[in-house]
Design a protein around this motif. Structure first.
Motif, PDB file in Angstrom:
ATOM      1  N   LYS A  43     -40.446 -43.198  27.553  1.00 32.87           N
ATOM      2  CA  LYS A  43     -40.485 -44.661  27.420  1.00 32.87           C
ATOM      3  C   LYS A  43     -39.285 -45.172  26.627  1.00 32.87           C
ATOM      4  O   LYS A  43     -38.648 -46.152  26.996  1.00 32.87           O
ATOM      5  N   VAL A  44     -38.964 -44.489  25.527  1.00 36.54           N
ATOM      6  CA  VAL A  44     -37.808 -44.886  24.722  1.00 36.54           C
ATOM      7  C   VAL A  44     -36.529 -44.733  25.532  1.00 36.54           C
ATOM      8  O   VAL A  44     -35.642 -45.603  25.502  1.00 36.54           O
ATOM      9  N   SER A  45     -36.414 -43.649  26.284  1.00 39.02           N
ATOM     10  CA  SER A  45     -35.220 -43.440  27.113  1.00 39.02           C
ATOM     11  C   SER A  45     -35.070 -44.557  28.138  1.00 39.02           C
ATOM     12  O   SER A  45     -33.961 -45.053  28.356  1.00 39.02           O
ATOM     13  N   ASP A  46     -36.181 -44.958  28.744  1.00 39.84           N
ATOM     14  CA  ASP A  46     -36.134 -46.049  29.724  1.00 39.84           C
ATOM     15  C   ASP A  46     -35.723 -47.362  29.065  1.00 39.84           C
ATOM     16  O   ASP A  46     -34.925 -48.129  29.620  1.00 39.84           O
ATOM     17  N   ARG A  47     -36.252 -47.631  27.869  1.00 36.92           N
ATOM     18  CA  ARG A  47     -35.889 -48.866  27.162  1.00 36.92           C
ATOM     19  C   ARG A  47     -34.419 -48.866  26.766  1.00 36.92           C
ATOM     20  O   ARG A  47     -33.728 -49.869  26.896  1.00 36.92           O
ATOM     21  N   ILE A  48     -33.941 -47.740  26.274  1.00 35.61           N
ATOM     22  CA  ILE A  48     -32.527 -47.652  25.887  1.00 35.61           C
ATOM     23  C   ILE A  48     -31.640 -47.836  27.113  1.00 35.61           C
ATOM     24  O   ILE A  48     -30.623 -48.527  27.069  1.00 35.61           O
ATOM     25  N   GLU A  49     -32.031 -47.240  28.237  1.00 36.71           N
ATOM     26  CA  GLU A  49     -31.241 -47.380  29.461  1.00 36.71           C
ATOM     27  C   GLU A  49     -31.227 -48.821  29.949  1.00 36.71           C
ATOM     28  O   GLU A  49     -30.211 -49.295  30.464  1.00 36.71           O
TER      29      GLU A  49
END
Length: 148
Positions: A43-49
């Protein structure tokens, strides 16, 4: 959570999903505090992307070879926009061939060019001359060039 994302998205260390899960389980087994779940990391990776974007584009050639291209111009634009990295950057002159399209490029080539970027030698009429070596002029005077 950010450190875990940073580790798992490293360009030099590629982790499979199974490896990511094993690392997180290992952290929990060692009783580390605040070990995120794999779902939270994703989820964090998706938000950062979403915020930063993904500079890497997957390309498949006509032969079926897969390779990845980075959008270098986007990364450089972000570096210029970041006040922490902007002042540590050096702008080098652009060699426009026969002429210069911008006045500041001439100044950069003649005055501001760092010695580690400039040419270490020049060839004139078949003779090679190096920087920081003693040269004799036609009139007999001597000098040591620092930049060509």
């Amino acid at each position: 959570l950010f450190a875990t994302h940073f580790l798992f998205s490293s360009a030099s260390l590629r982790f499979s999903e199974a490896q990511k899960l094993a690392v997180l389980n290992w952290g929990r087994a060692l009783q580390a505090v605040d070990v995120p779940s794999l779902y939270a990391v994703k989820k964090v990776s998706d938000r950062i992307e979403k915020v930063v974007g993904n500079p890497t584009v997957k390309v498949v050639s006509a032969c079926g070879n897969v390779f990845y291209l980075n959008q270098v111009h986007a990364a450089i634009a972000k570096d210029y926009a970041n006040p922490l990295t902007r002042f540590a950057m050096s702008d080098y002159a652009r060699d426009g061939g026969k002429g210069m399209s911008q006045v500041q490029n001439g100044k950069k080539m003649l005055v501001d060019l760092p010695s580690e970027v400039s040419s270490p030698a020049v060839r004139v009429n078949g003779q090679i001359f190096f920087v920081n070596e003693l040269l004799r002029c036609k009139d007999g005077s001597l000098f040591i060039p620092h930049l060509f």
